[in-house]
Design a protein around this motif. Structure first.
Motif, short mmCIF file in Angstrom:
data_model
loop_
_atom_site.label_atom_id
_atom_site.label_comp_id
_atom_site.label_asym_id
_atom_site.label_seq_id
_atom_site.Cartn_x
_atom_site.Cartn_y
_atom_site.Cartn_z
N PRO A 117 5.22 -27.21 2.54
CA PRO A 117 6.30 -26.70 3.38
C PRO A 117 7.34 -26.65 2.44
CG PRO A 117 5.41 -28.55 4.71
CD PRO A 117 4.50 -28.27 3.25
N GLY A 118 8.32 -25.51 2.61
CA GLY A 118 9.33 -25.28 1.48
C GLY A 118 8.75 -24.36 0.48
N GLY A 119 7.66 -24.02 0.41
CA GLY A 119 7.12 -23.51 -0.81
C GLY A 119 7.23 -21.82 -0.44
N SER A 120 6.70 -21.20 -1.59
CA SER A 120 6.54 -19.81 -1.50
C SER A 120 5.33 -19.30 -1.87
CB SER A 120 7.53 -19.21 -2.47
OG SER A 120 8.78 -19.80 -2.49
N LEU A 121 5.14 -18.12 -1.45
CA LEU A 121 3.96 -17.17 -1.63
C LEU A 121 4.25 -15.78 -1.75
CD1 LEU A 121 1.12 -18.77 0.79
CD2 LEU A 121 1.33 -18.85 -1.95
N ARG A 122 3.39 -15.16 -2.46
CA ARG A 122 3.74 -13.77 -2.57
C ARG A 122 2.13 -13.03 -2.01
NH1 ARG A 122 4.31 -9.38 -7.46
NH2 ARG A 122 5.85 -8.14 -6.54
N LEU A 123 2.28 -12.19 -0.90
CA LEU A 123 1.12 -11.44 -0.71
C LEU A 123 1.06 -10.23 -1.25
CD1 LEU A 123 0.84 -12.59 3.00
CD2 LEU A 123 0.19 -14.04 1.07
N SER A 124 -0.01 -9.68 -1.54
CA SER A 124 -0.08 -8.33 -2.09
C SER A 124 -1.24 -7.61 -1.17
CB SER A 124 -0.44 -8.10 -3.33
OG SER A 124 0.31 -8.90 -4.35
N LYS A 158 13.28 -13.74 9.21
CA LYS A 158 14.52 -13.12 8.53
C LYS A 158 15.06 -14.01 7.61
CE LYS A 158 15.95 -10.03 11.06
NZ LYS A 158 16.62 -9.12 12.06
N GLY A 159 15.35 -13.74 6.55
CA GLY A 159 16.14 -14.25 5.57
C GLY A 159 15.18 -15.22 4.62
N ARG A 160 13.99 -15.24 4.99
CA ARG A 160 13.18 -16.09 4.17
C ARG A 160 12.03 -15.31 3.69
NH1 ARG A 160 9.72 -19.68 6.97
NH2 ARG A 160 9.80 -18.61 8.78
N ILE A 161 11.83 -13.89 3.78
CA ILE A 161 10.94 -13.05 3.42
C ILE A 161 11.48 -11.63 2.92
CG2 ILE A 161 9.20 -13.90 4.95
CD1 ILE A 161 9.58 -11.65 6.74
N THR A 162 10.70 -10.91 2.31
CA THR A 162 11.12 -9.67 1.75
C THR A 162 9.96 -9.01 1.51
OG1 THR A 162 12.96 -10.70 0.32
CG2 THR A 162 12.44 -8.39 -0.35
N ILE A 163 10.13 -7.78 1.89
CA ILE A 163 8.86 -6.73 2.04
C ILE A 163 9.43 -5.72 0.96
CG2 ILE A 163 9.53 -5.30 3.94
CD1 ILE A 163 6.56 -4.74 4.70
N SER A 164 8.36 -5.22 0.14
CA SER A 164 8.40 -4.23 -0.83
C SER A 164 7.36 -3.46 -1.12
CB SER A 164 9.19 -4.93 -2.20
OG SER A 164 8.15 -5.51 -2.79
N ARG A 165 7.45 -2.38 -1.78
CA ARG A 165 6.28 -1.43 -2.14
C ARG A 165 6.47 -0.93 -3.33
NH1 ARG A 165 5.61 2.58 2.66
NH2 ARG A 165 3.92 3.41 1.47
N ASP A 166 5.37 -0.48 -4.04
CA ASP A 166 5.17 0.29 -5.17
C ASP A 166 4.36 1.32 -5.00
OD1 ASP A 166 4.82 1.50 -7.68
OD2 ASP A 166 4.88 -0.60 -8.81
N ASN A 167 4.60 2.70 -4.83
CA ASN A 167 3.82 3.67 -4.31
C ASN A 167 3.31 4.18 -5.56
OD1 ASN A 167 4.99 3.73 -1.73
ND2 ASN A 167 6.38 5.39 -2.05
N ALA A 168 3.71 3.84 -6.97
CA ALA A 168 2.84 4.38 -8.14
C ALA A 168 1.63 3.40 -8.04
CB ALA A 168 3.79 4.14 -9.37
N LYS A 169 1.77 2.24 -7.51
CA LYS A 169 0.69 1.33 -7.45
C LYS A 169 -0.23 1.15 -6.32
CE LYS A 169 2.24 -1.55 -11.39
NZ LYS A 169 2.85 -3.04 -11.68
N ASN A 170 0.27 1.90 -5.22
CA ASN A 170 -0.48 1.92 -3.79
C ASN A 170 -0.36 0.46 -3.47
OD1 ASN A 170 -0.68 4.64 -4.03
ND2 ASN A 170 -2.73 4.86 -4.30
N THR A 171 0.54 -0.28 -3.75
CA THR A 171 0.69 -1.84 -3.05
C THR A 171 1.86 -1.95 -2.62
OG1 THR A 171 -0.76 -2.03 -4.96
CG2 THR A 171 0.53 -4.10 -4.07
#
Length: 119
Positions: A13-20, A64-77
């Motif tokens: 709890p309180g930690g972070s993860l980055r999903l791809s 909301k406030g704890r997550i950020t979605i982003s994309r890289d269209n050059a990497k299709n990710t």
């Protein structure tokens, strides 16, 4: 068509993860990309989405406030950065691709990645 999620795991709890989510075999830049999550016995719920060019994002109120979605269209990710994780965030997280007009009939799902928030 493939959507392959990665980055899930066990976090305190309180930690972070980055999903791809790595996409292949379709034109990634024509699709709105989203992350959903599901726990046993519950419906799959939308966590976050981002439009094809990244110009618009949408977040679930619960995260909301704890997550950020982003994309890289050059990497299709597409990515989902999750911070300040709570035990109630434990779920299988799925990547989704939804075609934008005029290809709205096309949509794809990944196989999911487990996120467990526990001490």
């Amino acid at each position: 068509v493939q959507l392959v999620e990665s980055g899930g795991g066990l976090v305190q709890p309180g930690g972070s993860l980055r999903l791809s989510c790595a996409a292949s075999e379709f034109t990634f830049s024509w699709y709105t990309m989203s992350w959903y999550r599901q726990t046993p016995g519950k419906e799959r719920e939308l966590v976050a989405s981002i439009t094809s060019a990244g110009g618009s994002t949408n977040y679930a109120d619960s995260m909301k406030g704890r997550i950020t979605i982003s994309r890289d269209n050059a990497k299709n990710t597409v990515y989902l950065q999750m911070n300040s994780l709570k035990p109630e965030d434990t779920a299988v997280y799925y990547c989704n691709a939804q075609g934008e007009r005029p290809i709205t009939q096309y949509h794809y799902w990944g196989q999911g990645t487990q996120v467990t928030v526990s001490s």
